[in-house]
Scaffold this motif. Structure first.
Motif, mmCIF file in Angstrom:
data_model
loop_
_atom_site.group_PDB
_atom_site.id
_atom_site.type_symbol
_atom_site.label_atom_id
_atom_site.label_comp_id
_atom_site.label_asym_id
_atom_site.label_seq_id
_atom_site.Cartn_x
_atom_site.Cartn_y
_atom_site.Cartn_z
ATOM 1 N N ALA A 1 0.826 -1.203 0.000
ATOM 2 C CA ALA A 1 0.000 0.000 0.000
ATOM 3 C C ALA A 1 0.862 1.255 0.000
ATOM 4 C CB ALA A 1 -0.921 -0.005 1.211
ATOM 5 N N ARG A 2 2.005 1.216 0.646
ATOM 6 C CA ARG A 2 2.881 2.382 0.695
ATOM 7 C C ARG A 2 3.666 2.578 -0.590
ATOM 8 N NH1 ARG A 2 6.138 1.515 5.931
ATOM 9 N NH2 ARG A 2 4.671 -0.090 6.404
ATOM 10 N N SER A 3 3.977 1.488 -1.277
ATOM 11 C CA SER A 3 4.823 1.600 -2.460
ATOM 12 C C SER A 3 4.121 2.326 -3.603
ATOM 13 C CB SER A 3 5.285 0.221 -2.914
ATOM 14 O OG SER A 3 4.179 -0.542 -3.336
ATOM 15 N N ARG A 4 2.833 2.131 -3.773
ATOM 16 C CA ARG A 4 2.061 2.816 -4.801
ATOM 17 C C ARG A 4 0.834 3.412 -4.142
ATOM 18 N NH1 ARG A 4 1.468 0.122 -10.446
ATOM 19 N NH2 ARG A 4 1.344 2.289 -10.978
ATOM 20 N N LEU B 1 -2.042 3.967 -5.538
ATOM 21 C CA LEU B 1 -3.180 3.743 -6.414
ATOM 22 C C LEU B 1 -4.430 3.497 -5.586
ATOM 23 C CD1 LEU B 1 -1.678 1.422 -9.143
ATOM 24 C CD2 LEU B 1 -2.244 3.825 -9.337
ATOM 25 N N ALA B 2 -5.526 4.118 -6.000
ATOM 26 C CA ALA B 2 -6.781 3.960 -5.270
ATOM 27 C C ALA B 2 -7.937 3.891 -6.255
ATOM 28 C CB ALA B 2 -6.978 5.117 -4.303
ATOM 29 N N LEU B 3 -8.941 3.122 -5.870
ATOM 30 C CA LEU B 3 -10.155 2.965 -6.642
ATOM 31 C C LEU B 3 -11.208 3.878 -6.023
ATOM 32 C CD1 LEU B 3 -11.803 1.160 -8.693
ATOM 33 C CD2 LEU B 3 -12.427 -0.145 -6.688
ATOM 34 N N ILE C 1 -14.031 -5.051 0.459
ATOM 35 C CA ILE C 1 -15.174 -5.063 -0.461
ATOM 36 C C ILE C 1 -15.283 -6.463 -1.070
ATOM 37 C CG2 ILE C 1 -13.829 -4.227 -2.423
ATOM 38 C CD1 ILE C 1 -16.359 -2.596 -3.184
ATOM 39 N N SER C 2 -16.507 -6.980 -1.160
ATOM 40 C CA SER C 2 -16.668 -8.350 -1.640
ATOM 41 C C SER C 2 -17.239 -8.434 -3.051
ATOM 42 C CB SER C 2 -17.574 -9.130 -0.691
ATOM 43 O OG SER C 2 -18.857 -8.519 -0.648
ATOM 44 N N HIS C 3 -17.898 -7.370 -3.518
ATOM 45 C CA HIS C 3 -18.476 -7.377 -4.861
ATOM 46 C C HIS C 3 -18.291 -6.002 -5.474
ATOM 47 C CE1 HIS C 3 -21.026 -8.522 -8.178
ATOM 48 N NE2 HIS C 3 -21.697 -7.399 -8.032
ATOM 49 N N LEU C 4 -17.914 -5.974 -6.724
ATOM 50 C CA LEU C 4 -17.634 -4.707 -7.390
ATOM 51 C C LEU C 4 -17.992 -4.827 -8.855
ATOM 52 C CD1 LEU C 4 -16.408 -1.949 -6.734
ATOM 53 C CD2 LEU C 4 -14.196 -2.880 -7.270
ATOM 54 N N ARG C 5 -18.711 -3.811 -9.351
ATOM 55 C CA ARG C 5 -19.105 -3.821 -10.753
ATOM 56 C C ARG C 5 -19.556 -2.415 -11.121
ATOM 57 N NH1 ARG C 5 -22.051 -8.288 -13.802
ATOM 58 N NH2 ARG C 5 -22.591 -7.254 -15.723
ATOM 59 N N GLY C 6 -19.244 -1.988 -12.336
ATOM 60 C CA GLY C 6 -19.749 -0.707 -12.812
ATOM 61 C C GLY C 6 -18.663 0.272 -13.188
ATOM 62 N N PHE C 7 -19.009 1.565 -13.129
ATOM 63 C CA PHE C 7 -18.132 2.636 -13.554
ATOM 64 C C PHE C 7 -17.352 3.154 -12.350
ATOM 65 C CE2 PHE C 7 -17.319 7.090 -14.690
ATOM 66 C CZ PHE C 7 -16.648 6.882 -15.872
ATOM 67 N N VAL C 8 -16.020 3.140 -12.438
ATOM 68 C CA VAL C 8 -15.150 3.589 -11.351
ATOM 69 C C VAL C 8 -14.014 4.432 -11.927
ATOM 70 C CG1 VAL C 8 -15.632 1.586 -9.885
ATOM 71 C CG2 VAL C 8 -13.693 1.528 -11.443
ATOM 72 N N GLU C 9 -13.297 5.102 -11.035
ATOM 73 C CA GLU C 9 -12.119 5.871 -11.413
ATOM 74 C C GLU C 9 -10.919 5.314 -10.664
ATOM 75 O OE1 GLU C 9 -13.018 9.847 -10.295
ATOM 76 O OE2 GLU C 9 -14.301 10.186 -12.040
ATOM 77 N N ILE C 10 -9.759 5.306 -11.318
ATOM 78 C CA ILE C 10 -8.511 4.894 -10.672
ATOM 79 C C ILE C 10 -7.620 6.121 -10.582
ATOM 80 C CG2 ILE C 10 -6.444 3.473 -10.892
ATOM 81 C CD1 ILE C 10 -8.169 1.318 -12.132
ATOM 82 N N HIS C 11 -7.177 6.407 -9.356
ATOM 83 C CA HIS C 11 -6.346 7.581 -9.095
ATOM 84 C C HIS C 11 -4.974 7.133 -8.598
ATOM 85 C CE1 HIS C 11 -9.547 10.814 -8.911
ATOM 86 N NE2 HIS C 11 -10.240 9.718 -9.098
ATOM 87 N N GLU C 12 -3.957 7.921 -8.913
ATOM 88 C CA GLU C 12 -2.638 7.752 -8.313
ATOM 89 C C GLU C 12 -2.393 9.021 -7.511
ATOM 90 O OE1 GLU C 12 1.872 6.359 -9.302
ATOM 91 O OE2 GLU C 12 0.686 7.204 -10.921
ATOM 92 N N GLY C 13 -2.555 8.907 -6.201
ATOM 93 C CA GLY C 13 -2.529 10.090 -5.357
ATOM 94 C C GLY C 13 -3.762 10.923 -5.661
#
Length: 116
Positions: free
Chosen positions: A22-25, A27-29, A53-65
């Motif tokens: 988690a510290r090395s990158r 990246l967050a959803l 989180i146990s189930h995930l589906r749909g439109f999301v964003e991925i951020h780096e910082g």
């Protein structure tokens, strides 16, 4: 090899591995207001902690910082080794400028010098 270690040591090693990844990158959803750290990211998917989180589906964003990297349409595939594995149906890189509504000519001059 880890099966010969006591359970407390194995759990401690697993917690340390999660913290270091988690510290090395950073990246967050981002799913609405919820934010989940991404453990691993590859070309056609990513993995998040299945405990969060146990189930995930749909439109999301991925951020780096604070910077948005991708907007994605995803689907959770399976839970494997404590990770929820998700695949991209579509992943679009986020741009730092507005989209153009015209085609840019390839052979444009870089600049014009004034006539004297």
């Amino acid at each position: 090899m880890l099966e010969h270690l006591p359970a407390e040591v194995r759990e401690g090693l697993e917690r340390a591995r999660k913290r270091s990844s988690a510290r090395s990158r950073r990246l967050a959803l981002h799913l609405g207001d919820a934010v989940f750290p991404i453990r691993r990211l590859w070309d056609d998917g990513f993995a998040v902690d299945a405990d969060r989180i146990s189930h995930l589906r749909g439109f999301v964003e991925i951020h780096e910082g604070a910077r948005m990297m991708l907007t994605c349409l995803i689907q959770a595939v399976e839970v494997q080794d404590g990770e929820l594995i998700c695949t991209f149906k579509r992943a679009t890189p986020a741009l730092d400028r507005a989209a153009l509504d015209y085609e840019i000519e390839v052979e444009q001059p870089a600049g014009l010098l004034p006539r004297q």
